[in-house]
Design an enzyme around this catalytic site. Structure first.
Site, PDB file in Angstrom:
ATOM      1  N   CYS A  16      12.542 -30.415  -2.598  1.00 51.77           N
ATOM      2  CA  CYS A  16      12.713 -31.539  -3.500  1.00 51.77           C
ATOM      3  C   CYS A  16      11.366 -32.195  -3.722  1.00 51.77           C
ATOM      4  CB  CYS A  16      13.646 -32.570  -2.887  1.00 51.77           C
ATOM      5  SG  CYS A  16      15.227 -31.884  -2.381  1.00 51.77           S
ATOM      6  N   ARG A  41       9.256 -28.791  -8.194  1.00 55.84           N
ATOM      7  CA  ARG A  41       9.731 -28.581  -6.827  1.00 55.84           C
ATOM      8  C   ARG A  41      11.244 -28.410  -6.774  1.00 55.84           C
ATOM      9  NH1 ARG A  41       5.611 -30.212  -3.229  1.00 55.84           N
ATOM     10  NH2 ARG A  41       7.089 -30.072  -1.531  1.00 55.84           N
ATOM     11  N   TRP A  90      16.455 -29.866  -5.467  1.00 55.59           N
ATOM     12  CA  TRP A  90      16.828 -28.447  -5.558  1.00 55.59           C
ATOM     13  C   TRP A  90      17.847 -28.266  -4.453  1.00 55.59           C
ATOM     14  CZ3 TRP A  90      16.843 -23.940  -2.635  1.00 55.59           C
ATOM     15  CH2 TRP A  90      16.852 -22.733  -3.338  1.00 55.59           C
ATOM     16  N   ASN A 116      13.930 -35.043   1.601  1.00 55.06           N
ATOM     17  CA  ASN A 116      13.599 -33.647   1.352  1.00 55.06           C
ATOM     18  C   ASN A 116      13.708 -32.940   2.689  1.00 55.06           C
ATOM     19  OD1 ASN A 116      12.503 -31.189   0.668  1.00 55.06           O
ATOM     20  ND2 ASN A 116      10.401 -31.924   0.558  1.00 55.06           N
ATOM     21  N   GLY A 117      14.606 -31.986   2.812  1.00 54.78           N
ATOM     22  CA  GLY A 117      14.758 -31.290   4.083  1.00 54.78           C
ATOM     23  C   GLY A 117      16.210 -31.146   4.433  1.00 54.78           C
ATOM     24  N   GLU A 500       3.246  -7.269  -9.293  1.00 57.23           N
ATOM     25  CA  GLU A 500       3.230  -8.613  -9.875  1.00 57.23           C
ATOM     26  C   GLU A 500       3.842  -8.606 -11.285  1.00 57.23           C
ATOM     27  OE1 GLU A 500       2.920 -11.555  -9.067  1.00 57.23           O
ATOM     28  OE2 GLU A 500       2.135 -12.717 -10.727  1.00 57.23           O
ATOM     29  N   LYS A 504       7.050 -10.929 -12.240  1.00 57.82           N
ATOM     30  CA  LYS A 504       7.023 -11.903 -13.335  1.00 57.82           C
ATOM     31  C   LYS A 504       8.191 -11.662 -14.291  1.00 57.82           C
ATOM     32  CE  LYS A 504       3.758 -14.651 -12.481  1.00 57.82           C
ATOM     33  NZ  LYS A 504       4.190 -14.528 -11.097  1.00 57.82           N
ATOM     34  N   GLU A 507      11.578 -12.730 -12.612  1.00 59.55           N
ATOM     35  CA  GLU A 507      11.822 -14.156 -12.399  1.00 59.55           C
ATOM     36  C   GLU A 507      11.864 -14.952 -13.694  1.00 59.55           C
ATOM     37  OE1 GLU A 507       8.833 -16.262 -10.132  1.00 59.55           O
ATOM     38  OE2 GLU A 507       7.219 -15.111 -11.034  1.00 59.55           O
ATOM     39  N   HIS A 523       7.999  11.095  -5.448  1.00 58.05           N
ATOM     40  CA  HIS A 523       8.809  10.995  -4.228  1.00 58.05           C
ATOM     41  C   HIS A 523      10.131  10.294  -4.494  1.00 58.05           C
ATOM     42  CE1 HIS A 523       5.402  12.555  -2.026  1.00 58.05           C
ATOM     43  NE2 HIS A 523       4.651  11.722  -2.728  1.00 58.05           N
ATOM     44  N   LYS A 626       9.356 -24.298  -7.155  1.00 59.89           N
ATOM     45  CA  LYS A 626       7.968 -23.877  -6.955  1.00 59.89           C
ATOM     46  C   LYS A 626       7.577 -23.858  -5.490  1.00 59.89           C
ATOM     47  CE  LYS A 626       3.575 -23.707  -8.924  1.00 59.89           C
ATOM     48  NZ  LYS A 626       3.671 -22.268  -9.139  1.00 59.89           N
TER      49      LYS A 626
END
Ligand code: F6R
Length: 631
Positions: A16, A41, A90, A116-117, A500, A504, A507, A523, A626
């Protein structure tokens, strides 16, 4: 598990954003401005509490993005005041509803608290509360509301918010940052932290609290980092930090180098679009002052001077995109400094009983500096006797503070959830570390180091030319917006680029995507190739000394023969690739280790534009936040 150091690990954790303010500005504006910068966040609900000049506490909170709250406050404002707290959530514990949104109230609505937590023992605490105060009414499913009532009752007894907070935090298990205000104490915000971030912003006649400096950088550049298990009380003119026992503790003031406007979207369609174009500066700023007379200048490594001379192994840790920066770093450091490097995902590292000693340097990479998995891995490494170095982008972040030394990347605030400019800055920083190690170990000549540094210094200009292809990439992305699966291939440093590119796309555009080391094709993965399958291939320079180019050209031929649509990222004018590629995105000629810095970029743009073509929010993809402070 004999020999495995024990590091307490909070099981689960809300991610959060938190902001607190005391001063004479419009408190609502300060809180909403801070929340806007912290929304990355978490963004499934938001709320504020303000104490007005009459000493009344008003709160407003809503499920949904911050804008829902902003619009509601614009239509029906709450009274202005000089003291307030704000929260963007969040949810992992209690769904994203109006009721579960923060703030939560205690002391008959006179106290507001945000969190937050997670408070792991909240069920027991709730039972105790209901036994001692059966009249307590709960309106949400959250653990936070239990803490709000506890601080409320403690306030009734102590008549002091700081003392009430101190009494309560000693009973909480888990990870938390808590901020509270009470209408009997206008002009006071009290915060407490354990394993969850909190920083103080110092103003003139005003003070701030925030999950990170982005919360208040618009108002002040002076900040104080506070440690774990500490309580802070701010008034407009005073900041007092104590431990949970009430003893005053020393604090460390630092200047925030981020520019407030850097965290603004400006005229860009998204933060991600803006941050992609800021990548040349992210590299240049990370190099600034660190290359002097053809040598690496990293005074921040002084605390590790002795260690760097004797280490025989490096372990690089990170999650997601940061781990790919680490993979690129492995190739460079092994080549330059001839030292074995392992790259591990922070969460895998911590649970596999890694073998560590004082000749191992553990390098953690984290944009936020708060990723719980990486933080706990760093703590684990320290407990096991290894020295730790972090590469972080956020000043005063917990991982930086928990490490023996830190190299800050100077990418500026990264707001979009998907990491872009932080990545190129991380790769730049790890290259500096590699060249520094090569110099200490005498594995590269001064001339070789100078050449590599010159290459790095030229990277920003080269990257600008890659950015010029944005329109072309957008066109391809729009054309491919119905695509259901995309594969990415690379070798050597092109392998992490492929990984990467796939991350990208997953997500941002919610498309199935996979990255492979091109040598793995035969393989197994080649079975996935069927006519029309789009495959991005990261092609190294034909002039490279690694002889990777002919191998990747054969891989292209193999997939092309099976009907793949080949989208190549290749050096401008690479004649061997042209006949087999459906489309080529050109990168300027560069040395092996500059190539990934350039090749990441078309893949970032592609994923962003494909997501945009599907009408998706590129800055705030679903289910993500994030700062991943969840195990
Ligand atoms: C992907 C992305 C994530 C982060 C990862 C680590 O675009 O942003 O994979 O790279 O969550 O975050 P930090 O660097 O803050 O530790």
């Amino acid at each position: 598990m004999a020999g495995v150091p024990s590091v307490a690990y909070p099981r689960i954790h809300l991610m959060c954003g938190i902001v607190g303010y005391v001063g004479d500005k419009s408190t609502i504006d300060v809180l909403l401005g801070g929340l806007r910068r912290l929304e990355y966040r978490g963004y499934d609900s938001a709320g504020v509490a303000v104490i007005d000049s009459e000493g009344h506490l008003s709160t407003r909170k809503h499920a949904g993005k911050l804008q829902v709250l902003v619009d509601d406050l614009a239509n029906t404002p709450i009274p202005q005041g000089a003291t307030g707290i704000g929260h963007t959530r969040w949810a992992t514990h209690g769904g994203p509803t109006d009721e579960n949104a923060h703030p939560h109230l205690g002391d008959d609505g006179k106290l507001a608290l945000i969190h937050n937590g997670i408070i792991e023992n909240f069920q027991e605490l709730k039972a105790t509360l209901l036994r001692d105060h059966p009249e307590t009414e709960f309106t949400s499913e959250t653990d936070t509301e239990v803490a709000a009532h506890m601080v409320g009752y403690a306030y009734r007894a102590t008549k002091n918010l700081t003392a009430a907070m101190r009494e309560v935090v000693s009973k909480l298990h888990g990870a938390f940052t808590l901020l509270a205000v009470h209408s009997d104490q206008p002009g006071v915000v009290v915060g407490a932290r354990r394993n969850s971030p909190l920083v103080i912003g110092l103003g003139d006649g005003e003070n701030f609290l925030g999950s990170d400096v982005a919360a208040f950088v618009e108002h002040t550049r002076r900040a104080l980092a506070i440690g774990q298990d500490q309580i802070v009380t701010i008034t407009p003119t005073e900041v007092v930090v104590t431990d949970f026992g009430g003893n005053t503790v020393p604090t460390e003031e630092f200047e925030v180098t981020w520019d407030a406007s850097a965290a603004e979207k400006g005229g860009w369609s998204s933060f991600m679009a803006k941050e992609i174009t800021e990548q040349p500066e992210a590299i240049a700023n990370t190099l600034l002052g660190r290359v002097v007379d053809g040598k690496v200048n990293l005074p921040e490594l002084a605390a590790l001077d002795e260690t760097l001379g004797k280490i025989d192994r490096l372990i690089i840790l990170g999650c997601g995109t940061a781990s790919y920066a680490g993979m690129v770093g492995k190739y460079a450091i092994e080549r330059w400094a001839r030292i074995p490097v392992e790259v591990d995902l922070s969460h895998e590292f911590r649970y596999r009983e890694p073998v560590l000693d004082d000749r191992t340097l553990v390098v953690s990479i984290s944009q936020s500096g708060e990723t719980m998995d990486t933080l706990m891995a760093v703590k684990y490494a320290t407990a096991a006797g290894a020295k730790t170095l972090s590469i972080c982008n956020t000043q005063g972040a917990t991982i930086a503070r928990e490490s023996d030394a830190v190299i800050y990347t100077h990418a500026g605030p990264e707001v979009a959830v998907a990491s872009t400019k932080a990545l190129v800055a991380q790769v730049t920083a790890i290259y500096l570390l590699g060249l520094h190690l090569a110099s200490i170990r005498g594995t590269l000549s001064a001339e070789e180091i100078r050449t590599q540094l010159e290459d790095l210094q030229e990277a920003p200009d080269k990257l600008r030319t890659v950015l010029e292809q944005h329109d072309e990439i957008r066109e391809l992305a729009h054309w491919m917006s119905d695509t259901r699966s995309v594969l990415f291939l690379g070798r050597h440093v092109g392998f992490p680029v492929a990984l990467e590119g796939a991350l990208k796309l997953k997500e941002l555009a919610y498309i199935h995507a996979e990255g492979f080391a091109a040598g793995e094709l035969k393989h197994g993965p080649i079975a996935l190739i069927e006519p029309g399958q789009p495959v991005f291939v990261v092609v190294p320079s034909p002039r490279g000394t690694d002889s990777m180019h002919p191998k990747i050209v054969s891989n292209i031929q193999e997939i092309r023969a099976r009907g793949a649509r080949v989208l190549a990222i290749a050096e401008v004018g690479d004649a061997a690739v042209l006949p087999f590629a459906d489309q080529v995105f050109a990168i300027p000629p560069s040395s092996t280790f500059i190539e990934p810095l350039l090749a990441f970029v078309p893949l970032q743009i592609f994923a962003m534009e494909l997501a945009a073509a599907k009408g998706l929010d590129v800055d705030q993809p679903r289910n993500l936040a994030k700062s991943v402070t969840v195990e």
